[in-house]
Motif scaffolding. Structure first.
Motif, PDB file in Angstrom:
ATOM      1  N   TYR A   1       2.288 -28.816 -16.018  1.00 23.62           N
ATOM      2  CA  TYR A   1       3.828 -29.210 -15.894  1.00 23.62           C
ATOM      3  C   TYR A   1       3.932 -29.823 -17.178  1.00 23.62           C
ATOM      4  O   TYR A   1       3.090 -30.680 -17.712  1.00 23.62           O
ATOM      5  CB  TYR A   1       4.132 -30.273 -14.755  1.00 23.62           C
TER       6      TYR A   1
ATOM      7  N   VAL B   1       3.252 -30.010  -0.536  1.00 22.85           N
ATOM      8  CA  VAL B   1       2.434 -29.428  -1.502  1.00 22.85           C
ATOM      9  C   VAL B   1       1.436 -28.223  -0.957  1.00 22.85           C
ATOM     10  O   VAL B   1       0.620 -28.461   0.003  1.00 22.85           O
ATOM     11  CB  VAL B   1       1.779 -30.373  -2.530  1.00 22.85           C
TER      12      VAL B   1
ATOM     13  N   LYS C   1       7.642 -25.622 -15.804  1.00 25.99           N
ATOM     14  CA  LYS C   1       6.260 -25.163 -15.201  1.00 25.99           C
ATOM     15  C   LYS C   1       5.944 -23.736 -15.822  1.00 25.99           C
ATOM     16  O   LYS C   1       6.835 -22.860 -15.300  1.00 25.99           O
ATOM     17  CB  LYS C   1       5.997 -25.135 -13.671  1.00 25.99           C
TER      18      LYS C   1
ATOM     19  N   ILE D   1       8.138 -32.211  -5.280  1.00 21.75           N
ATOM     20  CA  ILE D   1       7.622 -31.185  -4.436  1.00 21.75           C
ATOM     21  C   ILE D   1       7.467 -31.758  -2.882  1.00 21.75           C
ATOM     22  O   ILE D   1       6.442 -32.677  -2.868  1.00 21.75           O
ATOM     23  CB  ILE D   1       6.255 -30.619  -5.194  1.00 21.75           C
TER      24      ILE D   1
ATOM     25  N   ASP E   1       1.715 -24.492  -5.708  1.00 17.75           N
ATOM     26  CA  ASP E   1       2.293 -25.604  -6.625  1.00 17.75           C
ATOM     27  C   ASP E   1       1.272 -26.317  -7.865  1.00 17.75           C
ATOM     28  O   ASP E   1       1.665 -26.850  -8.572  1.00 17.75           O
ATOM     29  CB  ASP E   1       2.706 -26.807  -5.823  1.00 17.75           C
TER      30      ASP E   1
END
Length: 615
Positions: free
Chosen positions: A368, A360, A341, A357, A364
């Motif tokens: 990605y 979240v 990321k 994750i 976040d």
């Protein structure tokens, strides 16, 4: 002599006489003691910049003068001083032992007395020997005609310079990149051999040697690996033996493709694809006796990785939920994958990489990348993670001041995103007021018509959605007649100015009233920076059901601030009231402990004042 006559009347005051001569000057008095000079801090010895090797010990000296004598302290500009390794000596020098790389910073010597502060600065530069942080394996495999990158990343301070060498010189066109890697294009047989990476700074140097060797073979070798799109030539080992005729099969079937050309004991496959991989069988039959031999020749078509898992273009997740997304790719050759990321790895290199994750949150969100890597090269696939969360369209102000009689509107709309419906909003209004007094819309707007002082107080809106936890906002509304609070009701004549802070909770204050009779219809303003407290919010602060002793011991006001027992200005004063006391009858007793619980009485007599809370 005749008798004494009567005493006559007293005569008047005569004229003032002339002023007498000035007396002689008195002796000079003794000189008094010499006074003390008051001097702000002055740095007399500033610390100097230091450059030292990692692991060494350094000392920063600092001295100052002034009166009173200044106190000298040390701090690090960007973080705290190293624990255990940083000490202050008796002469106020800062000593740091076994310095680490992250000790490099600016250090501040601060001299301070009651008349001021002076700072002096010094910088620590930490020299770090060269270390390799990324090198390839000792043997790197490559395919003729392809490109290869030999990685050699080094760290240290000063930043190392990376160079490459080879006994017979670097290949033509080879490039050393800015990160120290060596890129070799269109590899030929002459490019294989030993390569040395050398990383050097002013502290020293390190070197690493590796070997570049071919993978399988190039496009005209038997039993080989061939890059996708290239040409493969398969040749039977019996070609040189006379008396044989040859046929070719793949997977037990004759070769049939316009890309395949069979010529006696050899096969040429143009523009190979992954499906061309497999075992090719050369069948050599003797023309005289019918005796036949078979030879299997494996062909592997090498290409860029191919993703086998479906990666969506975007993913939408509710705030607070868990999220996972696996990524898998295949070769040949052997392929590994990882997630990143914003150019930072978030998973390790493996056959299958899954980004996971928990809980979240907004941080976040982002793009990605799943990267698939093999010896031929790398490919990437991208997904954008969006986190569903709702927020206020425009949060209401923390404080809102309005004039009596005006209309007051507070907006508290919240939604997931622009264009989506608003969330469900509920309001909590100040104590002593009913929601029916207000106009509350479905979109979360609250309107006060013809506002009065009683509409002052804390308004709290709560927005709920199927996404995440509810969000809240509070507004402190102050309604006044002319922009100023009317504080004429207060008495400030006692020795505490009629305003005492609770010794149990520093947000609670008690304001004394001029009148000893409580007017239940009157709105009593707290001083600026404070608001009139509610019974319920005070009841959760003060929960003790007993009080200490009697008399003035730990009491709110009894026998304090000039009060005689409960008596002040000829009136007994017991009850400090809340804004909703006209409903709850709640009060804090002036003679009880500061921590004593809220009590209840409907009496309008013995009024002491009100309970205030800091805004």
């Amino acid at each position: 002599m005749g008798p004494t006559g009567f005493l006559g009347d007293k005569g008047g005051i005569g004229d003032k006489g002339e002023r007498g001569l000035r007396g002689s000057k008195g002796d000079k008095g003794e000189q008094g003691p010499k006074g003390i000079s008051i001097v702000p801090p002055q740095i007399t010895k500033s610390p100097t910049d230091v450059e030292a090797l990692m692991g060494a010990s350094v000392t920063f000296a600092c001295a100052a003068r002034g009166f009173p004598p200044p106190k000298i302290t040390w701090r690090k500009q960007s973080s705290k001083l190293p624990v255990l390794r940083a000490t202050i000596s008796d002469n106020n020098s800062l000593v740091i032992t076994n310095i680490h790389r992250d000790d490099a910073d600016t250090y501040i010597c601060q001299a301070e007395n009651v008349f001021g502060v002076k700072n002096a600065y010094a910088t620590l530069v930490v020299q770090v020997p060269v270390t390799f942080i990324s090198v390839p394996t000792e043997i790197v495999k490559a395919i003729i005609g392809d490109k290869v990158q030999l990685t050699c990343r080094a760290d240290g301070y000063p930043l190392p310079k990376v160079t490459w060498s080879r006994p017979n010189g670097l290949p033509k066109g080879a490039v050393v990149t800015s990160n120290g890697s060596l890129d070799i294009y269109n590899i030929s047989r002459e490019d294989f051999g030993q390569y040395k990476c050398i990383a050097e700074n002013s502290i020293g140097s390190q070197s690493y040697t590796l070997s570049l060797s071919p993978t399988g073979g190039e496009g005209d070798e038997t039993g080989m690996n061939v890059l996708i799109g290239r040409q493969a030539s398969l040749r039977c080992s019996l070609c040189s033996v006379p008396g044989f005729s040859f046929t070719w099969q793949r997977m037990g079937k004759a070769l049939q493709s316009d890309r395949v050309q069979v010529k006696d004991c050899s096969v040429v496959i143009r523009n190979v694809v992954h499906s061309d991989s497999g075992n090719y069988t050369c069948i050599a039959a003797n023309d005289y006796n019918g005796f036949s031999l078979k030879e299997n020749i494996p062909l592997t078509v090498l290409g860029l990785p191919r993703f086998t898992s479906v990666i969506p273009f975007s993913a939408v997740v509710k705030s607070g939920d868990n999220f996972s997304l696996p990524c898998k790719a295949v070769g040949p050759p052997k392929t590994s994958v990882y997630w990143s990321k914003e150019h930072v790895k978030v998973t390790n290199l493996s056959a299958v990489a899954t980004v996971r994750i928990s809980n979240v949150s907004k941080s976040d969100e982002g793009v990605y990348h799943c990267h698939a890597i093999n010896k031929v090269g790398r490919i990437s696939v991208t997904t954008r993670l969006a986190v569903l969360r709702f927020k206020f369209d425009s949060p209401p102000p923390l404080k809102l001041e309005e004039t009596v009689g005006n209309t007051v509107t507070i907006n508290c709309a919240a939604r997931l995103a622009e264009g989506l419906p608003t969330a469900e909003v509920s309001w909590k209004v100040p104590c002593g007021r009913s929601k029916s007094h207000y106009d509350i819309k479905a979109d979360g707007t609250l309107t006060i018509t013809k506002a009065s002082p009683w509409d002052s107080g804390i308004y709290e809106c709560t927005a709920k959605s199927f996404v995440g936890d509810p969000i809240t906002a509070k507004v402190n509304v102050v309604i006044t007649a002319d922009g100023q609070k009317n504080l004429d009701w207060r008495d400030t004549d006692d020795s505490c100015s009629g305003f005492v802070q609770s010794s149990y909770n520093n947000t609670v204050y008690y304001a004394v009233a001029a009148s000893a009779t409580w007017d239940k219809t009157k709105y009593y303003y707290c001083p600026n920076g404070f608001r009139w407290a509610c019974t319920s919010e005070t009841a959760v602060i003060f929960t003790i059901g007993y009080y200490y002793g009697s008399g003035g011991h730990d009491t709110l006001y009894r026998n304090k601030c000039g009060w005689n027992d409960y008596l002040y200005k000829n009136y007994q004063r017991y009850f400090f009231r809340f804004r909703d006391s006209f409903q709850t009858n709640g009060h804090k007793h002036s003679g009880k402990s500061h921590r004593y619980q809220v009590e209840y009485s409907s009496s309008t007599s013995y009024f002491a004042g009100i309970v205030c809370l800091k805004d």
